[in-house]
Structures are given as C-alpha cells and as structure tokens.
Motif scaffolding. Structure first.
Motif, mmCIF file in Angstrom:
data_model
loop_
_atom_site.group_PDB
_atom_site.id
_atom_site.type_symbol
_atom_site.label_atom_id
_atom_site.label_comp_id
_atom_site.label_asym_id
_atom_site.label_seq_id
_atom_site.Cartn_x
_atom_site.Cartn_y
_atom_site.Cartn_z
ATOM 1 N N GLY A 169 0.844 -1.188 0.000
ATOM 2 C CA GLY A 169 0.000 0.000 0.000
ATOM 3 C C GLY A 169 0.876 1.234 0.000
ATOM 4 O O GLY A 169 2.112 1.147 0.074
ATOM 5 N N ARG A 170 0.281 2.373 -0.085
ATOM 6 C CA ARG A 170 1.019 3.633 -0.162
ATOM 7 C C ARG A 170 1.991 3.779 1.003
ATOM 8 O O ARG A 170 1.648 3.544 2.157
ATOM 9 C CB ARG A 170 0.008 4.789 -0.184
ATOM 10 N N ASP A 171 3.250 4.111 0.661
ATOM 11 C CA ASP A 171 4.308 4.391 1.641
ATOM 12 C C ASP A 171 4.583 3.238 2.603
ATOM 13 O O ASP A 171 4.857 3.437 3.782
ATOM 14 C CB ASP A 171 3.985 5.665 2.439
ATOM 15 N N THR A 172 4.515 2.001 2.094
ATOM 16 C CA THR A 172 4.803 0.833 2.931
ATOM 17 C C THR A 172 5.955 -0.002 2.382
ATOM 18 O O THR A 172 6.053 -1.189 2.683
ATOM 19 C CB THR A 172 3.558 -0.068 3.083
ATOM 20 N N GLY A 173 6.818 0.615 1.588
ATOM 21 C CA GLY A 173 7.978 -0.118 1.083
ATOM 22 C C GLY A 173 8.925 -0.445 2.219
ATOM 23 O O GLY A 173 9.181 0.381 3.092
ATOM 24 N N ASP A 174 9.398 -1.681 2.221
ATOM 25 C CA ASP A 174 10.402 -2.040 3.226
ATOM 26 C C ASP A 174 11.683 -2.391 2.482
ATOM 27 O O ASP A 174 12.274 -1.528 1.863
ATOM 28 C CB ASP A 174 9.906 -3.131 4.181
ATOM 29 N N ALA A 175 12.105 -3.605 2.496
ATOM 30 C CA ALA A 175 13.339 -3.977 1.811
ATOM 31 C C ALA A 175 13.087 -4.889 0.621
ATOM 32 O O ALA A 175 14.020 -5.282 -0.054
ATOM 33 C CB ALA A 175 14.286 -4.658 2.791
#
Length: 125
Positions: A73-79
């Motif tokens: 979802g929006r702004d939930t990038g991790d690695a």
C-alpha cells in the motif's frame, strides 16, 4: 541506480545490501510475463523490515529490466524489491523505480521461485 529519481530508496537498498541483508534470501514470487520479487526474510510478500519508507513515484516508467520497491500500500515499502520482466506501465505512479538491470537480463529471465540471492553487489558502469 536511479539516484535522481529515487534517492531515499537507492540509499536504503544499497545500505542494506552492503550489510548483507539480502544474502541468502530468496525470490519468493515469480510471475511469468510480469515480475519477480525477493528480499523477504519470511519468503513471502508480508515479511520485511519493520521501518517503511515513503514512495518515490513518477519517472521513470516500469519498463522491462527496471527494479522496483514492493509495497503493501502507499508508503509501505520495506526492503523487498522486484524486477519487471516485461513493460508494466500499469505500475507507474504506484511503485518506486530505483534501478535498472544493465546486463544479465537473460539470467533474470531464468530465475525460478525459491532461487536464492547469494549476494547483492553494486558495480560502477
């Protein structure tokens, strides 16, 4: 690496790679004619590192061989990251593009689900 288009994403992924974060993880998702995805310690789409990063969407487009940040979802990038196996313009504006495969796409095309990431390296061109 697309430091102008996605400076925070590039910095984070490079930092993690240099620390060995990706070493031994797998490509847990391979969708022919779409993407391959890896970088999850749980070998799934939901396990990653706990701190999310903001999206850096816009240019460039998700063309074959571009690298993106996987999100939930929006702004939930991790690695977690993915590699576009084909042009995927429908992903534009929703996922960060942070790099390009500059050689070896033939190897990328042979990746299968469960293949292990031995090591991530960044080499000057």
């Amino acid at each position: 690496l697309l430091t102008d288009a996605a400076p925070r994403s590039v910095a984070r992924i490079v930092r993690l790679a240099r620390r060995g974060y990706y070493d031994g993880l797998t490509f847990h998702r391979v969708v022919p004619n779409f993407v391959l995805q890896g970088g999850s310690p749980g070998a799934n789409e939901y396990a990653g590192i706990s701190r999310f990063m903001p999206d850096e969407t816009g240019e460039p487009s998700h063309s074959r061989g571009t690298l993106g940040v996987s999100t939930r979802g929006r702004d939930t990038g991790d690695a977690q990251l993915f590699i576009n196996l084909v042009d995927n313009p429908r992903l534009d504006g929703d996922y960060t593009v942070w790099g390009n495969v500059v050689s070896g796409m033939d190897i990328v095309d042979r990746v299968r689900e469960g293949d292990v990431i031995r090591r991530v390296e960044f080499r000057p061109r």
